[in-house]
Design a protein around this motif. Structure first.
Motif, mmCIF file in Angstrom:
data_model
loop_
_atom_site.group_PDB
_atom_site.id
_atom_site.type_symbol
_atom_site.label_atom_id
_atom_site.label_comp_id
_atom_site.label_asym_id
_atom_site.label_seq_id
_atom_site.Cartn_x
_atom_site.Cartn_y
_atom_site.Cartn_z
ATOM 1 N N HIS A 1 86.571 -51.299 74.656
ATOM 2 C CA HIS A 1 87.437 -51.235 75.827
ATOM 3 C C HIS A 1 88.062 -49.840 75.903
ATOM 4 N N TYR A 2 87.196 -48.827 76.044
ATOM 5 C CA TYR A 2 87.649 -47.440 76.124
ATOM 6 C C TYR A 2 88.001 -47.072 77.558
ATOM 7 N N THR A 3 89.033 -46.242 77.695
ATOM 8 C CA THR A 3 89.351 -45.598 78.960
ATOM 9 C C THR A 3 89.548 -44.110 78.701
ATOM 10 N N ALA A 4 89.313 -43.303 79.724
ATOM 11 C CA ALA A 4 89.457 -41.856 79.607
ATOM 12 C C ALA A 4 90.639 -41.389 80.449
ATOM 13 N N ILE A 5 91.657 -40.845 79.793
ATOM 14 C CA ILE A 5 92.822 -40.280 80.466
ATOM 15 C C ILE A 5 93.223 -39.015 79.706
ATOM 16 N N PRO A 6 94.052 -38.153 80.296
ATOM 17 C CA PRO A 6 94.456 -36.931 79.600
ATOM 18 C C PRO A 6 95.199 -37.226 78.297
ATOM 19 N N THR A 7 94.880 -36.471 77.255
ATOM 20 C CA THR A 7 95.555 -36.575 75.962
ATOM 21 C C THR A 7 95.806 -35.173 75.421
ATOM 22 N N LYS A 8 96.740 -35.081 74.478
ATOM 23 C CA LYS A 8 96.975 -33.819 73.781
ATOM 24 C C LYS A 8 97.705 -34.121 72.484
ATOM 25 N N HIS A 9 97.758 -33.126 71.600
ATOM 26 C CA HIS A 9 98.451 -33.326 70.327
ATOM 27 C C HIS A 9 99.067 -32.018 69.860
ATOM 28 N N GLU A 10 100.013 -32.147 68.939
ATOM 29 C CA GLU A 10 100.619 -31.003 68.256
ATOM 30 C C GLU A 10 100.849 -31.391 66.798
ATOM 31 N N HIS B 1 102.394 -35.116 66.517
ATOM 32 C CA HIS B 1 102.678 -35.573 67.873
ATOM 33 C C HIS B 1 101.367 -35.920 68.584
ATOM 34 N N TYR B 2 101.335 -37.076 69.234
ATOM 35 C CA TYR B 2 100.225 -37.443 70.114
ATOM 36 C C TYR B 2 100.797 -37.838 71.479
ATOM 37 N N TYR B 3 100.112 -37.374 72.534
ATOM 38 C CA TYR B 3 100.547 -37.635 73.900
ATOM 39 C C TYR B 3 99.353 -38.131 74.718
ATOM 40 N N TRP B 4 99.615 -39.037 75.656
ATOM 41 C CA TRP B 4 98.581 -39.494 76.581
ATOM 42 C C TRP B 4 99.222 -39.804 77.926
ATOM 43 N N LYS B 5 98.510 -39.476 79.000
ATOM 44 C CA LYS B 5 99.070 -39.526 80.345
ATOM 45 C C LYS B 5 98.520 -40.718 81.119
ATOM 46 N N LYS B 6 99.416 -41.600 81.559
ATOM 47 C CA LYS B 6 99.045 -42.799 82.309
ATOM 48 C C LYS B 6 99.910 -42.884 83.552
ATOM 49 N N GLN B 7 99.264 -43.003 84.695
ATOM 50 C CA GLN B 7 99.971 -43.119 85.973
ATOM 51 C C GLN B 7 100.953 -41.970 86.173
ATOM 52 N N CYS C 1 106.256 -45.336 75.039
ATOM 53 C CA CYS C 1 105.001 -45.916 75.494
ATOM 54 C C CYS C 1 105.282 -47.020 76.500
ATOM 55 N N ASP C 2 104.641 -46.928 77.645
ATOM 56 C CA ASP C 2 104.701 -48.002 78.633
ATOM 57 C C ASP C 2 103.592 -48.994 78.287
ATOM 58 N N PHE C 3 103.908 -49.936 77.401
ATOM 59 C CA PHE C 3 102.911 -50.881 76.921
ATOM 60 C C PHE C 3 102.349 -51.734 78.062
ATOM 61 N N GLY C 4 103.178 -52.069 79.037
ATOM 62 C CA GLY C 4 102.704 -52.877 80.144
ATOM 63 C C GLY C 4 101.642 -52.154 80.953
ATOM 64 N N ALA C 5 101.897 -50.881 81.286
ATOM 65 C CA ALA C 5 100.925 -50.102 82.053
ATOM 66 C C ALA C 5 99.657 -49.844 81.257
ATOM 67 N N MET C 6 99.819 -49.626 79.961
ATOM 68 C CA MET C 6 98.671 -49.303 79.122
ATOM 69 C C MET C 6 97.846 -50.522 78.741
ATOM 70 N N TYR C 7 98.507 -51.623 78.387
ATOM 71 C CA TYR C 7 97.808 -52.724 77.719
ATOM 72 C C TYR C 7 97.996 -54.088 78.378
ATOM 73 N N GLY C 8 98.754 -54.145 79.457
ATOM 74 C CA GLY C 8 98.899 -55.392 80.173
ATOM 75 C C GLY C 8 100.242 -56.066 79.946
ATOM 76 N N ALA C 9 100.529 -57.037 80.823
ATOM 77 C CA ALA C 9 101.840 -57.688 80.827
ATOM 78 C C ALA C 9 102.167 -58.385 79.519
ATOM 79 N N ALA C 10 101.158 -58.886 78.800
ATOM 80 C CA ALA C 10 101.415 -59.612 77.546
ATOM 81 C C ALA C 10 102.061 -58.722 76.494
ATOM 82 N N PHE C 11 101.875 -57.399 76.612
ATOM 83 C CA PHE C 11 102.407 -56.469 75.616
ATOM 84 C C PHE C 11 103.567 -55.638 76.153
ATOM 85 N N ALA C 12 104.005 -55.901 77.381
ATOM 86 C CA ALA C 12 105.035 -55.069 78.008
ATOM 87 C C ALA C 12 106.344 -55.071 77.223
#
Length: 237
Positions: free
Chosen positions: A110-119, A130-136, A199-210
């Motif tokens: 269940h892979y998705t491709a969105i912007p990511t970066k790290h430091e 540091h890990y970052y990922w961009k959603k919505q 982390c916006d768990f709801g946006a990333m992984y669904g309402a069950a994890f919000a």
């Protein structure tokens, strides 16, 4: 057994949350059961680096190193008198669409491709990962500050439970499961000093994890990682 993918997994952050097992049961692949530690079912928000990735030994041009962020939980399967302990991925995030397409096609993940970066910041006494990922349009963050001196995991510890799972299981549908093997040595871990999770768990992984967006994790870990190999053989259960 032929290796499909080889790489290094480095600087793995694990933020572990105890959840109601009923949240996970609809995601459970057939033939497996939840792997419980001290009466708790866990999900882990994970950030790490893929480095020097190769497919069947061939380097991946321009895409050999990248960040991955995933949410996973823990299962086990009884085979020939012993437990195979593995993970199920709710979602895996990478920055390259082609990587997501290949993984989804071959392993039904269940892979998705969105912007990511790290430091990474490291010296002789401490490190900040540091890990970052961009959603919505919003950057999520998983950051840890830890000692620079690693130590072995203690037998029977929650760290050992979280890290010592060497199979992946994918729920293809209600009656089909794919099993594959992930090979790597036992990892050393670093004492953690501080963590930041946005982390916006709801946006990333669904309402069950919000609800996890508003909770502190039960435990936080940082492992050094190692070379890994994902075996080509996939068992259909």
């Amino acid at each position: 057994m032929t290796n499909f993918l080889t790489a290094e997994w480095r600087k793995l952050i694990m933020a572990n949350y105890a959840v109601d097992p009923n949240i996970l049961l609809p995601l459970l692949p057939k033939g497996t059961e939840l792997d419980i530690f001290e009466g708790k079912a866990y999900v882990s928000l994970v950030g790490f680096m893929f480095i020097n990735s190769r497919i069947f030994g061939v380097p991946i041009p321009l895409m050999g190193s990248f960040e991955e962020v995933n949410l996973r939980f823990y299962v086990k399967r009884w085979v020939n008198g012993e437990w195979r302990r593995g993970v199920v991925f709710v979602n895996e995030t990478v920055p390259f669409k082609v990587v997501a397409v290949i993984a989804n096609w071959l392993y039904k993940e269940h892979y998705t491709a969105i912007p990511t970066k790290h430091e990474w910041f490291m010296n002789d006494t401490k490190q900040a990962i540091h890990y970052y990922w961009k959603k919505q349009g919003i950057w999520n963050e998983l950051t840890i500050e830890a000692s620079a001196t690693s130590q072995k995991m203690k037998a029977g510890s929650v760290e050992e439970f979280i890290f010592e799972h060497y199979y992946g299981y994918t729920k293809v549908d209600a009656i089909n499961t794919i099993e594959y093997n992930i090979a790597h040595p036992s990892w050393e871990i670093y004492p953690v000093k501080k963590v930041t999770i946005n982390c916006d768990f709801g946006a990333m992984y669904g309402a069950a994890f919000a609800h996890l967006s508003h909770l502190k994790p039960d435990s936080i870990m940082l492992a050094e990682g190692s070379n890994i190999a994902v075996k080509w053989k996939r068992n259909k259960l």
